[in-house]
Design a protein around this motif. Structure first.
Motif, PDB file in Angstrom:
ATOM      1  N   LEU A 107      49.475  38.199  34.392  1.00  0.00           N
ATOM      2  CA  LEU A 107      48.288  39.038  34.537  1.00  0.00           C
ATOM      3  C   LEU A 107      47.340  38.451  35.562  1.00  0.00           C
ATOM      4  O   LEU A 107      47.457  37.290  35.949  1.00  0.00           O
ATOM      5  CB  LEU A 107      47.515  39.095  33.206  1.00  0.00           C
ATOM      6  N   ALA A 147      49.499  36.057  29.744  1.00  0.00           N
ATOM      7  CA  ALA A 147      48.756  36.512  28.578  1.00  0.00           C
ATOM      8  C   ALA A 147      48.845  35.405  27.533  1.00  0.00           C
ATOM      9  O   ALA A 147      49.797  34.622  27.530  1.00  0.00           O
ATOM     10  CB  ALA A 147      49.358  37.813  28.059  1.00  0.00           C
ATOM     11  N   LEU A 186      53.725  41.803  38.304  1.00  0.00           N
ATOM     12  CA  LEU A 186      52.819  42.730  37.630  1.00  0.00           C
ATOM     13  C   LEU A 186      53.571  43.991  37.235  1.00  0.00           C
ATOM     14  O   LEU A 186      54.242  44.600  38.063  1.00  0.00           O
ATOM     15  CB  LEU A 186      51.641  43.070  38.547  1.00  0.00           C
TER      16      LEU A 186
END
Length: 134
Positions: free
Chosen positions: A33, A26, A116
Motif C-alpha cells: 500500500l 498492510a 498495487l
C-alpha cells in the motif's frame, strides 16, 4: 450511503536519476500500500498526509506542489475516497512508529502497477510521479 475519506501520499525519491516510490505493507499482511489513514478533522490534509508517511513508513519529506488525486474504491461494503499527495522524500528513517507491524520497500515507479491491486490507484501514482518530475 456514507463515503469515508482517507488521506495519504505517493512518496517519491530519485535513485540513479529514475523516480522510485516507497510502499508499505498492510498491518500483518503481505499486501503493498501507499502510506494513508482516515481523515481527522483536527488536522489539515497535507499535514496528515506527511504524518502518515512518517508513522507508517518512516519517511520525512515535503509536499511541494498543489496537486493531488482522488481515488474512489469500495472496501468492506462502503465507499472510500483516498486523496493522495505527491511527497518528495528527504529522509528515510531506520526506526519509525509502525516499524514492528509493517515492511517498507523502495520500488521503481514504473513497476508500481505490479504491487498495487487497484488499476485506478496505479494510474494515479503514475500521474503524480510524472507531475512531480516536471
Amino acid at each position: 450511503m456514507a463515503i469515508s475519506m482517507q488521506i495519504g501520499v505517493v512518496p517519491i525519491l530519485s535513485k540513479k536519476k529514475k523516480p522510485h516510490i516507497v510502499l508499505v505493507t498492510a498491518r500483518g499482511k503481505e499486501r503493498w500500500l501507499l502510506p494513508k489513514g482516515n481523515q481527522h478533522r483536527r488536522y489539515k490534509r497535507r499535514e496528515m498526509a506527511l504524518n502518515e508517511a512518517y508513522e507508517e513508513a518512516g519517511l520525512i519529506g515535503k509536499i511541494r506542489i498543489k496537486h493531488y488525486i482522488d481515488v474512489r474504491f469500495r472496501k468492506g461494503g462502503r465507499w472510500i475516497v483516498l486523496r493522495l499527495y505527491p511527497m518528495e522524500v528527504q529522509r528515510i528513517l531506520k526506526s519509525w512508529p509502525e516499524r514492528g507491524s509493517r515492511q517498507r520497500a523502495v520500488i521503481d515507479a514504473r513497476k508500481a502497477n505490479k504491487f498495487l491491486r487497484c488499476k485506478q490507484l496505479s494510474a494515479g501514482v503514475e500521474h503524480l510521479v510524472s507531475v512531480a518530475a516536471t
